[in-house]
Scaffold this motif. Structure first.
Motif, PDB file in Angstrom:
ATOM      1  N   MET A   1       0.854  -1.195   0.000  1.00  0.00           N
ATOM      2  CA  MET A   1       0.000   0.000   0.000  1.00  0.00           C
ATOM      3  C   MET A   1       0.888   1.243   0.000  1.00  0.00           C
ATOM      4  SD  MET A   1      -3.032   1.073   2.672  1.00  0.00           S
ATOM      5  CE  MET A   1      -4.053  -0.297   2.135  1.00  0.00           C
ATOM      6  N   GLU A   2       0.565   2.188  -0.898  1.00  0.00           N
ATOM      7  CA  GLU A   2       1.400   3.381  -1.043  1.00  0.00           C
ATOM      8  C   GLU A   2       1.299   4.263   0.199  1.00  0.00           C
ATOM      9  OE1 GLU A   2       2.483   6.779  -4.392  1.00  0.00           O
ATOM     10  OE2 GLU A   2       0.716   5.491  -4.651  1.00  0.00           O
ATOM     11  N   HIS A   3       2.436   4.831   0.580  1.00  0.00           N
ATOM     12  CA  HIS A   3       2.488   5.680   1.772  1.00  0.00           C
ATOM     13  C   HIS A   3       2.685   7.138   1.352  1.00  0.00           C
ATOM     14  CE1 HIS A   3       3.126   6.488   6.060  1.00  0.00           C
ATOM     15  NE2 HIS A   3       3.976   7.414   5.640  1.00  0.00           N
ATOM     16  N   PHE A   4       1.901   8.015   1.976  1.00  0.00           N
ATOM     17  CA  PHE A   4       1.978   9.456   1.710  1.00  0.00           C
ATOM     18  C   PHE A   4       2.300  10.196   3.006  1.00  0.00           C
ATOM     19  CE2 PHE A   4      -0.986   7.592  -1.306  1.00  0.00           C
ATOM     20  CZ  PHE A   4      -0.551   8.108  -2.519  1.00  0.00           C
ATOM     21  N   ASP A   5       2.810  11.384   2.838  1.00  0.00           N
ATOM     22  CA  ASP A   5       3.021  12.241   4.007  1.00  0.00           C
ATOM     23  C   ASP A   5       1.689  12.791   4.520  1.00  0.00           C
ATOM     24  OD1 ASP A   5       5.810  11.947   3.689  1.00  0.00           O
ATOM     25  OD2 ASP A   5       5.853  13.612   2.257  1.00  0.00           O
ATOM     26  N   LEU A   6       0.800  13.133   3.568  1.00  0.00           N
ATOM     27  CA  LEU A   6      -0.490  13.736   3.918  1.00  0.00           C
ATOM     28  C   LEU A   6      -1.501  13.363   2.847  1.00  0.00           C
ATOM     29  CD1 LEU A   6      -2.260  15.839   5.535  1.00  0.00           C
ATOM     30  CD2 LEU A   6      -1.281  17.602   4.029  1.00  0.00           C
ATOM     31  N   ILE A   7      -2.696  13.031   3.270  1.00  0.00           N
ATOM     32  CA  ILE A   7      -3.803  12.820   2.343  1.00  0.00           C
ATOM     33  C   ILE A   7      -4.936  13.773   2.720  1.00  0.00           C
ATOM     34  CG2 ILE A   7      -5.539  11.233   1.439  1.00  0.00           C
ATOM     35  CD1 ILE A   7      -3.639   8.930   1.970  1.00  0.00           C
ATOM     36  N   ILE A   8      -5.391  14.538   1.742  1.00  0.00           N
ATOM     37  CA  ILE A   8      -6.580  15.372   1.898  1.00  0.00           C
ATOM     38  C   ILE A   8      -7.740  14.570   1.312  1.00  0.00           C
ATOM     39  CG2 ILE A   8      -7.634  17.611   1.422  1.00  0.00           C
ATOM     40  CD1 ILE A   8      -4.983  17.803   2.914  1.00  0.00           C
ATOM     41  N   ARG A   9      -8.717  14.229   2.136  1.00  0.00           N
ATOM     42  CA  ARG A   9      -9.757  13.290   1.696  1.00  0.00           C
ATOM     43  C   ARG A   9     -11.112  13.985   1.537  1.00  0.00           C
ATOM     44  NH1 ARG A   9      -8.224   8.176   1.101  1.00  0.00           N
ATOM     45  NH2 ARG A   9      -6.510   7.332   2.376  1.00  0.00           N
ATOM     46  N   GLY A  10     -11.756  13.655   0.424  1.00  0.00           N
ATOM     47  CA  GLY A  10     -13.168  13.934   0.255  1.00  0.00           C
ATOM     48  C   GLY A  10     -13.551  15.359  -0.053  1.00  0.00           C
ATOM     49  N   GLY A  11     -12.582  16.209  -0.363  1.00  0.00           N
ATOM     50  CA  GLY A  11     -12.910  17.586  -0.684  1.00  0.00           C
ATOM     51  C   GLY A  11     -13.381  17.744  -2.115  1.00  0.00           C
ATOM     52  N   SER A  12     -14.056  18.848  -2.385  1.00  0.00           N
ATOM     53  CA  SER A  12     -14.430  19.211  -3.755  1.00  0.00           C
ATOM     54  C   SER A  12     -13.235  19.955  -4.349  1.00  0.00           C
ATOM     55  CB  SER A  12     -15.681  20.076  -3.761  1.00  0.00           C
ATOM     56  OG  SER A  12     -16.090  20.350  -5.077  1.00  0.00           O
ATOM     57  N   VAL A  13     -12.462  19.269  -5.150  1.00  0.00           N
ATOM     58  CA  VAL A  13     -11.197  19.780  -5.663  1.00  0.00           C
ATOM     59  C   VAL A  13     -11.457  20.619  -6.908  1.00  0.00           C
ATOM     60  CG1 VAL A  13      -8.903  19.170  -6.509  1.00  0.00           C
ATOM     61  CG2 VAL A  13      -9.994  17.782  -4.718  1.00  0.00           C
ATOM     62  N   VAL A  14     -10.940  21.842  -6.909  1.00  0.00           N
ATOM     63  CA  VAL A  14     -11.164  22.766  -8.022  1.00  0.00           C
ATOM     64  C   VAL A  14     -10.021  22.621  -9.020  1.00  0.00           C
ATOM     65  CG1 VAL A  14     -11.508  25.162  -8.714  1.00  0.00           C
ATOM     66  CG2 VAL A  14     -12.432  24.340  -6.522  1.00  0.00           C
ATOM     67  N   LEU A  15     -10.334  22.003 -10.156  1.00  0.00           N
ATOM     68  CA  LEU A  15      -9.389  21.804 -11.246  1.00  0.00           C
ATOM     69  C   LEU A  15      -9.724  22.777 -12.375  1.00  0.00           C
ATOM     70  CD1 LEU A  15      -9.549  17.899 -11.291  1.00  0.00           C
ATOM     71  CD2 LEU A  15      -7.807  19.333 -10.179  1.00  0.00           C
ATOM     72  N   PRO A  16      -8.843  22.977 -13.352  1.00  0.00           N
ATOM     73  CA  PRO A  16      -9.171  23.866 -14.470  1.00  0.00           C
ATOM     74  C   PRO A  16     -10.442  23.472 -15.207  1.00  0.00           C
ATOM     75  CG  PRO A  16      -6.823  23.397 -14.438  1.00  0.00           C
ATOM     76  CD  PRO A  16      -7.440  22.513 -13.397  1.00  0.00           C
ATOM     77  N   SER A  17     -10.764  22.176 -15.188  1.00  0.00           N
ATOM     78  CA  SER A  17     -11.949  21.681 -15.891  1.00  0.00           C
ATOM     79  C   SER A  17     -13.220  21.764 -15.055  1.00  0.00           C
ATOM     80  CB  SER A  17     -11.714  20.236 -16.319  1.00  0.00           C
ATOM     81  OG  SER A  17     -11.404  19.433 -15.182  1.00  0.00           O
ATOM     82  N   GLY A  18     -13.083  22.131 -13.766  1.00  0.00           N
ATOM     83  CA  GLY A  18     -14.243  22.195 -12.894  1.00  0.00           C
ATOM     84  C   GLY A  18     -13.982  21.500 -11.568  1.00  0.00           C
ATOM     85  N   GLU A  19     -15.041  21.267 -10.809  1.00  0.00           N
ATOM     86  CA  GLU A  19     -14.931  20.660  -9.492  1.00  0.00           C
ATOM     87  C   GLU A  19     -15.147  19.153  -9.567  1.00  0.00           C
ATOM     88  OE1 GLU A  19     -17.535  22.556  -6.653  1.00  0.00           O
ATOM     89  OE2 GLU A  19     -17.458  24.441  -7.761  1.00  0.00           O
ATOM     90  N   THR A  20     -14.410  18.429  -8.715  1.00  0.00           N
ATOM     91  CA  THR A  20     -14.610  16.986  -8.615  1.00  0.00           C
ATOM     92  C   THR A  20     -14.295  16.551  -7.196  1.00  0.00           C
ATOM     93  OG1 THR A  20     -14.015  14.843  -9.563  1.00  0.00           O
ATOM     94  CG2 THR A  20     -12.242  16.429  -9.313  1.00  0.00           C
ATOM     95  N   ILE A  21     -15.070  15.618  -6.648  1.00  0.00           N
ATOM     96  CA  ILE A  21     -14.794  15.067  -5.329  1.00  0.00           C
ATOM     97  C   ILE A  21     -13.628  14.092  -5.461  1.00  0.00           C
ATOM     98  CG2 ILE A  21     -15.682  13.791  -3.358  1.00  0.00           C
ATOM     99  CD1 ILE A  21     -17.040  16.467  -3.767  1.00  0.00           C
ATOM    100  N   ALA A  22     -12.554  14.352  -4.717  1.00  0.00           N
ATOM    101  CA  ALA A  22     -11.367  13.511  -4.854  1.00  0.00           C
ATOM    102  C   ALA A  22     -10.510  13.593  -3.610  1.00  0.00           C
ATOM    103  CB  ALA A  22     -10.555  13.930  -6.082  1.00  0.00           C
TER     104      ALA A  22
END
Length: 464
Positions: A1-22
């Motif tokens: 399982m990949e290990h990260f320093d920090l995970i931001i979970r479940g936010g509505s992420v604002v990308l250039p193409s629009g918003e997505t839950i990620a």
């Protein structure tokens, strides 16, 4: 399982193409993965459900006055203030420090102080003033974001306005260096003459001040700079533009293919001349706040995409400089203290006028990064980019008070203003700097950000 320093979970992420839950996985200060239901574990996790995650703001126009005038604002208080507002990178203007940033010695001294004290990343402008034309190349090669000059009287003996010959010579050199010239565009001849006329007549009211800095003074200076740009080929960035007429001139230049960008500031969009009448000198700035009908025109232009970016033009001072003897408004320092509130202002305007959040991200992050050579690492939420993020709550209001305003001096036009949203988190290169709206007691880890080096002909700028 990949290990990260920090995970931001479940936010509505604002990308250039629009918003997505990620979910956003962060490793080594970079965004390592963006995915729905990201599989992995992390040293820290942040539940951002119900909130929006935007690229950290890049404020291209602040005035921190260190060295020499840290008692106005310095990197410690200034960077904490920026972080509290979701800003992860700011560009410090060259004029209010002593010495001003018009040669490399001053540049490196300011960079050292920034890296010792700032909790967010920063870039540094160089200055164009009479007599420093030969300093432009070494400043460019050393990593300035671009150059700043004034077409109106500065009131600062360390950083004088340019005359036309200095401007033309400087623009030619800046064009050769592949850099951008930022201009405070008000006609010195018009504004100084009108001010002298008012002072002779003993007229010092808010209305008198506005009349000394009319829209035509801004338009004349913008138009003249555009003519000079056409002659020299110099790329221009117009700062704190306050009138629809000036925007029209800039739009015409863009349509002709000229290399020009334009910013405005939240105070021209949220406030108007009535605030100067009612609140006094805390609302004094140059150009001045305009009448309410002009304010509405500026908001419409922003919504229509006619401004490339928003910046704070945070320009603070000790309050006694805002409270001159005899209550002479002309003698009060002209600048708005409000660097903490640009992203919140953009979000308020977006919510009021049904503007997609990807436009907010463009005004406050991706467009500044692209214009000033940082888009290889800053300005967007994408794998491989710096993990610079602002986490905001569009359902939790934020009322500005002296207690939650992090600037050195608390007197501000924004005190008492209620935003319909709040900044709950700020992350700089994977480091949590703000959590729950509070600036953490972290060690200063801000880094000096230099733009991708320009190519002049077939040679690297740094090799010239």
């Amino acid at each position: 399982m990949e290990h990260f320093d920090l995970i931001i979970r479940g936010g509505s992420v604002v990308l250039p193409s629009g918003e997505t839950i990620a979910d956003i996985g962060i490793k080594g200060g970079k965004i390592a993965k963006i995915a729905a239901n990201l599989e992995g574990e992390a040293d820290q996790e942040w539940n951002a459900a119900g909130r929006h995650v935007l690229p950290g703001m890049i404020d291209v126009h602040v005035h921190f006055s260190e060295p020499g005038r840290e008692h106005w604002e310095g990197f410690t208080t200034g960077s904490a203030m920026m972080a509290a507002g979701g800003c992860t990178t700011f560009f410090d203007m060259p004029l209010n420090g002593i010495p001003s940033t018009v040669h490399t010695e001053a540049l490196f001294d300011k960079a050292r102080l920034g890296e010792e004290k700032s909790v967010v990343d920063f870039g540094l402008w160089g200055g164009l003033v009479p007599g420093n034309e030969e300093d432009l190349l070494p400043l460019a090669a050393s990593g300035v974001i671009g150059f700043k000059a004034f077409l109106s009287t500065t009131g600062n003996k360390e950083f004088e306005a340019v005359d036309d010959m200095t401007l033309l010579t400087g623009m030619k050199k800046i064009a050769e260096l592949g850099k951008v010239l930022a201009l405070h565009s008000e006609s010195a001849a018009i504004t100084n003459w009108l001010k002298e006329e008012k002072e002779k007549a003993g007229l010092f009211s808010a209305d008198d001040y506005l009349e000394t800095r009319p829209i035509i003074a801004e338009v004349e200076a913008v138009e003249r700079a555009l003519y000079y740009s056409e002659i020299t080929g110099c790329a221009l960035h117009f700062v704190h533009i306050s009138s629809a007429a000036a925007v029209s001139k800039i739009e015409e230049a863009k349509a002709c293919g000229m290399n020009v960008t334009v910013e405005t500031c939240p105070h021209y969009l949220l406030f108007n001349h009535n605030d100067l009448r009612e609140k006094g000198t805390i609302a004094k700035c140059a150009p001045p706040l305009r009448e309410a009908d002009e304010q509405q025109r500026l908001i419409a232009l922003l919504a229509a995409g006619k401004f490339d970016m928003l910046s704070s033009d945070h320009s603070p001072c000790p309050f006694d400089m805002k409270d001159p003897k005899d209550h002479n408004l002309f003698q009060a320092w002209g600048g708005i203290s409000g660097g903490q509130f640009t992203l919140l202002s953009a979000l308020e305007l977006a919510m009021q006028h049904h503007i997609p959040l990807e436009k907010v991200a463009a005004w406050t992050a991706s467009n500044p990064a692209e214009r000033f050579g940082l888009s290889d690492r800053k300005g967007s939420i994408a794998v491989g980019m710096d993990a610079d993020l602002a986490i905001v709550d569009l359902n939790e209001a934020f009322t500005v008070t002296e207690d939650n305003y992090y600037a050195k001096h608390k007197q501000s036009l924004y005190i008492g203003h209620t935003f319909p949203c709040s900044v709950t988190g700020t992350i700089v290169r994977g480091q949590i700097v703000v959590r729950g709206g509070e600036v953490m007691n972290a060690q200063p880890t801000g880094r000096w950000q230099k733009p991708v080096q320009a190519i002049v002909g077939d040679r690297e700028l740094s090799a010239l």
